[in-house]
Design a protein around this motif. Structure first.
Motif, short mmCIF file in Angstrom:
data_model
loop_
_atom_site.label_atom_id
_atom_site.label_comp_id
_atom_site.label_asym_id
_atom_site.label_seq_id
_atom_site.Cartn_x
_atom_site.Cartn_y
_atom_site.Cartn_z
N ILE A 130 38.87 28.27 48.40
CA ILE A 130 39.43 28.02 47.07
C ILE A 130 40.38 26.83 47.18
N PHE A 131 40.11 25.78 46.43
CA PHE A 131 40.94 24.58 46.45
C PHE A 131 41.77 24.52 45.17
N TRP A 132 43.03 24.11 45.31
CA TRP A 132 43.88 23.93 44.14
C TRP A 132 44.48 22.54 44.18
N CYS A 137 43.86 15.15 40.22
CA CYS A 137 43.00 15.15 41.42
C CYS A 137 41.68 15.87 41.18
N MET A 138 41.69 16.80 40.22
CA MET A 138 40.54 17.69 40.04
C MET A 138 39.70 17.35 38.81
N VAL A 146 39.82 14.27 44.58
CA VAL A 146 39.62 15.50 45.35
C VAL A 146 38.35 16.21 44.87
N TYR A 147 38.18 16.29 43.56
CA TYR A 147 36.96 16.90 43.02
C TYR A 147 35.73 16.13 43.50
N LEU A 152 30.81 16.04 46.91
CA LEU A 152 29.98 15.49 47.97
C LEU A 152 29.91 16.44 49.16
N LEU A 153 31.04 17.08 49.47
CA LEU A 153 31.06 18.04 50.57
C LEU A 153 30.07 19.17 50.31
N LYS A 154 30.01 19.64 49.07
CA LYS A 154 29.07 20.71 48.71
C LYS A 154 27.63 20.23 48.84
N GLN A 155 27.39 18.97 48.54
CA GLN A 155 26.04 18.42 48.68
C GLN A 155 25.65 18.30 50.15
#
Length: 295
Positions: A130-132, A137-138, A146-147, A152-155
């Motif tokens: 969980i990122f806050w 940033c989001m 950050v978003y 990209l990290l999820k991809q």
């Protein structure tokens, strides 16, 4: 034709290089994102709420209060183990355990998580992240760096379970802080800590919370992080942030006062050091009732 092993090696090398890129430059990220846009089909679109419930949770702080105390096996016996930011377990298993069910990460810690990707990402496929972070940033219009990095990290690692605390949820956490302390976060130039978000999230997900390494008002001085023995002193860090009147700062001591108040009526317990809240503190308006967890 290339063998499966060669292709896997090639893919892992590319992913490793791209993750390295994320740790180096936000500008390069935009170029890489355009290049990969048509090749990576897995989009970053987490569900609105996290479907997770644990009867018992171990909330493991990053404090050196845990160093040498060998609470690791006790921590791992909890149904869910919650950690924060880039706090490692490898090499510290005897003191902090080795399991991680949920990791709450601040926007400012994303780069450190990426630098420790072999342990925290590649070997943590079953961990929920969980990122806050602030809305700047989001934001999802291409300007939230950050978003963008998380997308990209999820991809790159589609099996990762990534959630983001929504803007509405962030505002609710601000309201909760003001309700419990009487302090307006923005006007007081305060930043809620990852510990605040983690405790509030744990209250929504867990029936019983065992907190490890969170001090009371009196405690021995130790390093701020168990994995940085030469780092800043914990007590000095708390006091400097609490007393700071200029610029943004955390309210560590104020937050822990709220946690102690919650522990009087909720199933929260503190270990290493072991302590219990002893008196009602009237300066806060403790009336927290957990709501359904949201991303």
């Amino acid at each position: 034709m290339l063998s499966g092993k060669v292709l896997d090696c090639y893919h892992n090398s590319i992913v490793g290089w791209l993750l390295h890129v994320l740790t180096v430059s936000h500008i390069v990220f935009n170029i890489v994102s355009v290049i990969l846009q048509r090749r990576l089909t897995s989009d970053f679109s987490p569900p609105q709420s996290l479907k997770m419930h644990c009867k018992t949770c171990a909330l493991v702080t990053s404090s050196a209060q845990l160093t040498g105390r060998k609470r690791g096996q006790e921590i791992d016996r909890s149904e869910c183990v919650i950690r924060m930011n880039d706090a490692p377990s490898v090499g510290y298993e005897q003191d902090v355990g080795q399991r991680t069910s949920l990791r709450v990460v601040a926007h400012s810690s994303l780069q450190r998580v990426l630098r420790s990707r072999q342990e925290l990402l590649n070997a943590s496929q079953d961990t929920v992240f969980i990122f806050w972070g602030p809305s700047s940033c989001m934001r999802r219009d291409g300007k939230g760096h950050v978003y963008n990095n998380l997308r990209l990290l999820k991809q790159l690692l589609p099996r990762l379970q990534i959630y983001i605390i929504s803007r509405i949820k962030m505002l609710k956490f601000d309201e909760l802080f003001k309700k419990e302390t009487g302090i307006d976060r923005k006007s007081s130039n305060s930043w809620l800590s990852t510990g605040w978000f983690t405790m509030a999230i744990a209250l929504e997900l867990c029936d019983r919370i065992s907190v490890y390494g969170m001090v009371s008002s009196t405690h021995a001085s130790v390093p701020y992080h168990y994995y940085e023995p030469s780092g800043p002193d914990e007590c000095s860090m708390y006091l400097s942030h609490e007393r700071n009147q200029q610029g943004s700062h955390h309210r560590f001591i104020t937050e822990k006062t709220v946690f102690a108040n919650w522990a009087r009526t909720l199933d929260i317990h503190f270990y290493q050091p072991d302590w219990k809240p002893v008196a009602v503190i009237t300066s806060t308006n403790s009336s927290y009732a957990p709501a359904p967890a949201g991303s």
